[in-house]
Design a protein around this motif. Structure first.
Motif, mmCIF file in Angstrom:
data_model
loop_
_atom_site.group_PDB
_atom_site.id
_atom_site.type_symbol
_atom_site.label_atom_id
_atom_site.label_comp_id
_atom_site.label_asym_id
_atom_site.label_seq_id
_atom_site.Cartn_x
_atom_site.Cartn_y
_atom_site.Cartn_z
ATOM 1 N N ARG A 198 18.545 -49.363 1.532
ATOM 2 C CA ARG A 198 18.242 -48.166 2.337
ATOM 3 C C ARG A 198 19.306 -47.883 3.358
ATOM 4 N N LYS A 199 20.173 -48.885 3.583
ATOM 5 C CA LYS A 199 21.222 -48.671 4.589
ATOM 6 C C LYS A 199 22.316 -47.773 4.005
ATOM 7 N N GLU A 200 23.300 -47.438 4.845
ATOM 8 C CA GLU A 200 24.377 -46.568 4.360
ATOM 9 C C GLU A 200 25.171 -47.253 3.248
ATOM 10 N N SER B 75 28.114 -48.716 -17.735
ATOM 11 C CA SER B 75 26.885 -47.982 -17.423
ATOM 12 C C SER B 75 26.357 -47.372 -18.717
ATOM 13 N N THR B 76 25.169 -47.790 -19.145
ATOM 14 C CA THR B 76 24.608 -47.214 -20.375
ATOM 15 C C THR B 76 24.317 -45.722 -20.156
ATOM 16 N N GLY B 77 23.928 -45.343 -18.931
ATOM 17 C CA GLY B 77 23.703 -43.923 -18.638
ATOM 18 C C GLY B 77 24.979 -43.124 -18.861
ATOM 19 N N SER C 215 9.202 -38.709 -13.117
ATOM 20 C CA SER C 215 8.862 -39.407 -14.364
ATOM 21 C C SER C 215 9.807 -40.593 -14.614
ATOM 22 N N ARG C 216 11.076 -40.505 -14.157
ATOM 23 C CA ARG C 216 11.982 -41.663 -14.282
ATOM 24 C C ARG C 216 11.510 -42.822 -13.409
ATOM 25 N N LEU C 217 10.960 -42.476 -12.228
ATOM 26 C CA LEU C 217 10.463 -43.541 -11.342
ATOM 27 C C LEU C 217 9.256 -44.245 -11.976
ATOM 28 N N ASP D 33 25.354 -51.903 -15.604
ATOM 29 C CA ASP D 33 24.638 -50.979 -14.713
ATOM 30 C C ASP D 33 23.677 -50.154 -15.567
ATOM 31 N N GLY D 34 22.378 -50.407 -15.409
ATOM 32 C CA GLY D 34 21.387 -49.649 -16.198
ATOM 33 C C GLY D 34 21.003 -50.363 -17.482
ATOM 34 N N PHE D 35 21.465 -51.568 -17.661
ATOM 35 C CA PHE D 35 21.092 -52.389 -18.822
ATOM 36 C C PHE D 35 21.062 -53.840 -18.366
ATOM 37 N N PRO D 36 20.055 -54.624 -18.703
ATOM 38 C CA PRO D 36 18.854 -54.254 -19.448
ATOM 39 C C PRO D 36 17.859 -53.497 -18.571
ATOM 40 N N ARG D 37 16.947 -52.809 -19.267
ATOM 41 C CA ARG D 37 15.953 -51.987 -18.589
ATOM 42 C C ARG D 37 14.559 -52.237 -19.121
ATOM 43 N N THR D 38 14.455 -53.109 -20.109
ATOM 44 C CA THR D 38 13.145 -53.506 -20.650
ATOM 45 C C THR D 38 13.240 -54.998 -20.954
ATOM 46 N N LYS E 154 22.939 -48.209 -7.835
ATOM 47 C CA LYS E 154 23.546 -49.176 -8.761
ATOM 48 C C LYS E 154 24.957 -48.754 -9.148
ATOM 49 N N GLY E 155 25.080 -47.475 -9.547
ATOM 50 C CA GLY E 155 26.385 -46.970 -9.996
ATOM 51 C C GLY E 155 27.404 -46.974 -8.868
ATOM 52 N N THR E 156 26.978 -46.561 -7.683
ATOM 53 C CA THR E 156 27.879 -46.508 -6.519
ATOM 54 C C THR E 156 28.404 -47.911 -6.217
ATOM 55 N N GLN E 157 27.512 -48.883 -6.190
ATOM 56 C CA GLN E 157 27.937 -50.249 -5.847
ATOM 57 C C GLN E 157 28.702 -50.908 -7.007
ATOM 58 N N GLY F 269 12.927 -37.953 -18.880
ATOM 59 C CA GLY F 269 12.785 -39.076 -17.939
ATOM 60 C C GLY F 269 12.308 -40.339 -18.628
ATOM 61 N N MET F 270 12.418 -40.371 -19.969
ATOM 62 C CA MET F 270 11.982 -41.561 -20.724
ATOM 63 C C MET F 270 13.194 -42.433 -21.048
ATOM 64 N N LEU F 271 12.927 -43.658 -21.480
ATOM 65 C CA LEU F 271 14.024 -44.534 -21.893
ATOM 66 C C LEU F 271 14.422 -44.230 -23.326
ATOM 67 N N GLY G 81 20.498 -34.562 -3.756
ATOM 68 C CA GLY G 81 21.848 -34.311 -3.240
ATOM 69 C C GLY G 81 22.958 -34.923 -4.082
ATOM 70 N N ARG G 82 22.594 -35.615 -5.158
ATOM 71 C CA ARG G 82 23.654 -36.251 -5.956
ATOM 72 C C ARG G 82 24.470 -35.204 -6.711
ATOM 73 N N ARG G 83 25.782 -35.378 -6.719
ATOM 74 C CA ARG G 83 26.676 -34.545 -7.527
ATOM 75 C C ARG G 83 27.577 -35.500 -8.299
HETATM 76 P P1 AP5 Z 1 21.278 -43.967 -15.651
HETATM 77 O O1 AP5 Z 1 22.467 -43.114 -15.502
HETATM 78 O O2 AP5 Z 1 21.457 -45.453 -15.704
HETATM 79 O O3 AP5 Z 1 20.280 -43.549 -14.506
HETATM 80 P P2 AP5 Z 1 19.427 -44.408 -13.485
HETATM 81 O O4 AP5 Z 1 19.180 -45.846 -13.646
HETATM 82 O O5 AP5 Z 1 18.216 -43.586 -13.412
HETATM 83 O O6 AP5 Z 1 20.349 -44.539 -12.307
HETATM 84 P P3 AP5 Z 1 21.146 -43.451 -11.644
HETATM 85 O O7 AP5 Z 1 22.481 -43.290 -12.280
HETATM 86 O O8 AP5 Z 1 20.287 -42.206 -11.557
HETATM 87 O O9 AP5 Z 1 21.227 -44.020 -10.169
HETATM 88 P P4 AP5 Z 1 22.064 -45.202 -9.518
HETATM 89 O O10 AP5 Z 1 21.144 -46.306 -9.137
HETATM 90 O O11 AP5 Z 1 23.273 -45.537 -10.305
HETATM 91 O O12 AP5 Z 1 22.440 -44.460 -8.159
HETATM 92 P P5 AP5 Z 1 23.821 -43.797 -7.677
HETATM 93 O O13 AP5 Z 1 24.772 -44.874 -7.320
HETATM 94 O O14 AP5 Z 1 24.263 -42.724 -8.606
HETATM 95 O O15 AP5 Z 1 20.442 -43.546 -16.926
HETATM 96 C C1 AP5 Z 1 20.096 -42.198 -17.219
HETATM 97 C C2 AP5 Z 1 19.124 -42.170 -18.359
HETATM 98 O O16 AP5 Z 1 19.723 -42.765 -19.556
HETATM 99 C C3 AP5 Z 1 17.840 -42.969 -18.156
HETATM 100 O O17 AP5 Z 1 16.840 -42.223 -17.476
HETATM 101 C C4 AP5 Z 1 17.441 -43.302 -19.598
HETATM 102 O O18 AP5 Z 1 16.801 -42.229 -20.217
HETATM 103 C C5 AP5 Z 1 18.779 -43.527 -20.286
HETATM 104 N N1 AP5 Z 1 19.185 -44.953 -20.267
HETATM 105 C C6 AP5 Z 1 20.222 -45.504 -19.570
HETATM 106 N N2 AP5 Z 1 20.272 -46.847 -19.773
HETATM 107 C C7 AP5 Z 1 19.225 -47.131 -20.602
HETATM 108 C C8 AP5 Z 1 18.726 -48.348 -21.145
HETATM 109 N N3 AP5 Z 1 19.284 -49.538 -20.864
HETATM 110 N N4 AP5 Z 1 17.642 -48.291 -21.959
HETATM 111 C C9 AP5 Z 1 17.063 -47.102 -22.253
HETATM 112 N N5 AP5 Z 1 17.479 -45.924 -21.752
HETATM 113 C C10 AP5 Z 1 18.539 -45.938 -20.931
HETATM 114 O O19 AP5 Z 1 23.282 -43.140 -6.306
HETATM 115 C C11 AP5 Z 1 22.384 -42.036 -6.323
HETATM 116 C C12 AP5 Z 1 22.809 -41.023 -5.240
HETATM 117 O O20 AP5 Z 1 22.592 -41.575 -3.947
HETATM 118 C C13 AP5 Z 1 24.315 -40.658 -5.295
HETATM 119 O O21 AP5 Z 1 24.454 -39.304 -4.931
HETATM 120 C C14 AP5 Z 1 24.963 -41.571 -4.244
HETATM 121 O O22 AP5 Z 1 26.135 -40.998 -3.673
HETATM 122 C C15 AP5 Z 1 23.832 -41.703 -3.217
HETATM 123 N N6 AP5 Z 1 23.785 -43.033 -2.612
HETATM 124 C C16 AP5 Z 1 24.027 -44.248 -3.194
HETATM 125 N N7 AP5 Z 1 23.851 -45.246 -2.314
HETATM 126 C C17 AP5 Z 1 23.444 -44.658 -1.152
HETATM 127 C C18 AP5 Z 1 23.106 -45.159 0.147
HETATM 128 N N8 AP5 Z 1 23.128 -46.471 0.418
HETATM 129 N N9 AP5 Z 1 22.738 -44.265 1.088
HETATM 130 C C19 AP5 Z 1 22.722 -42.936 0.828
HETATM 131 N N10 AP5 Z 1 23.063 -42.392 -0.360
HETATM 132 C C20 AP5 Z 1 23.408 -43.253 -1.336
#
Ligand code: AP5
Length: 214
Positions: free
Chosen positions: A198-200, A30-32, A170-172, A84-89, A13-16, A56-58, A126-128
């Protein structure tokens, strides 16, 4: 354009959203990232949010809703935004619907990035991330040009604390229980556009632009 990025943790989500924000010239919210900045700066909000994020909770809806409310009122959101990351419920989605109705507007599309759990677990290890500017990299799929250094601001990249495997699992679980029902919520409103994630990264970007028609 007013967009929501939906998908499991690590779906991309964040990347796109970052790419779309640049292309469409609208803010990426991004709320995260907002929570992580507050944790880094040691604010009260950050202290409260950390208790939940580390497990790993909300973060509770009332805290999350209030930060989004403030952000959407800012001038730069007038012509659109990417959430990005909102809404989540469901309560967060209902709040957003009400707030946008009051502003006389609505979400245009919800982009749902679909990736299976097995792939997510592989990706997260592998995320950094850059603690300074928030840029995201991957040791295999999107490496930094110089090892360990952010391409954009040259700070040292780090691994997110909540990317440890047990926290990811637990986040999943939280995602499937509390966030996945939003696919049905927005499908009923005719807003969902699903992209196979799942693609690049570049191929996924093309698919996102294609479904959005931009
Ligand atoms: P948040 O930061 O929003 O985490 P998340 O939803 O778990 O999403 P991520 O940031 O982990 O992943 P993403 O989908 O953005 O993936 P990314 O692009 O980085 O939230 C963190 C925490 O905050 C939550 O757990 C919660 O506790 C709290 N929170 C946030 N919002 C909330 C809300 N609304 N309500 C309640 N609580 C909230 O990609 C992941 C990795 O994969 C990167 O390394 C990237 O380079 C790589 N990648 C991306 N796309 C591809 C691809 N196509 N192929 C290969 N690798 C890829």
């Amino acid at each position: 354009m007013k967009l929501i990025m939906l998908g499991a943790p690590g779906a991309g989500k964040g990347t796109q959203a970052a790419k779309l924000s640049e292309k469409l010239n609208i803010p990426h919210i991004s709320t995260g990232d907002i929570f992580r900045n507050n944790i880094k700066n040691g604010t009260e909000l950050g202290k409260k949010a950390k208790e939940y994020i580390d497990k790993g909770m909300l973060v509770p809806d009332e805290l999350t809703i209030s930060i989004v409310k403030d952000r959407l009122m800012q001038e730069d959101c007038k012509n659109g935004f990417i959430l990005d990351g909102f809404p989540r419920t469901i309560p967060q989605a209902e709040y957003l619907q009400k707030a946008l109705n009051e502003m006389g507007t609505d979400i245009d599309h919800v982009v749902n990035i679909d990736v299976d759990d097995g792939e997510i677990i592989k990706r997260m290890s592998g995320r950094r991330v850059c603690p300074n500017c928030g840029a995201t990299f991957h040791t295999v799929f999107k490496p930094t040009k110089t090892e360990g250094t952010c391409d954009l601001c040259q700070a040292k990249v780090i691994q997110r604390e909540d990317d440890k495997e047990e926290t990811v699992i637990s986040r999943l679980k939280t995602y499937h229980e509390q966030t996945e029902p939003l696919i049905d919520f927005y499908s009923k409103k005719g807003k969902i556009l699903t992209v196979a994630g799942r693609k690049e990264i570049e191929e996924t970007s093309k698919a996102v632009l294609e479904v959005l028609g931009v």
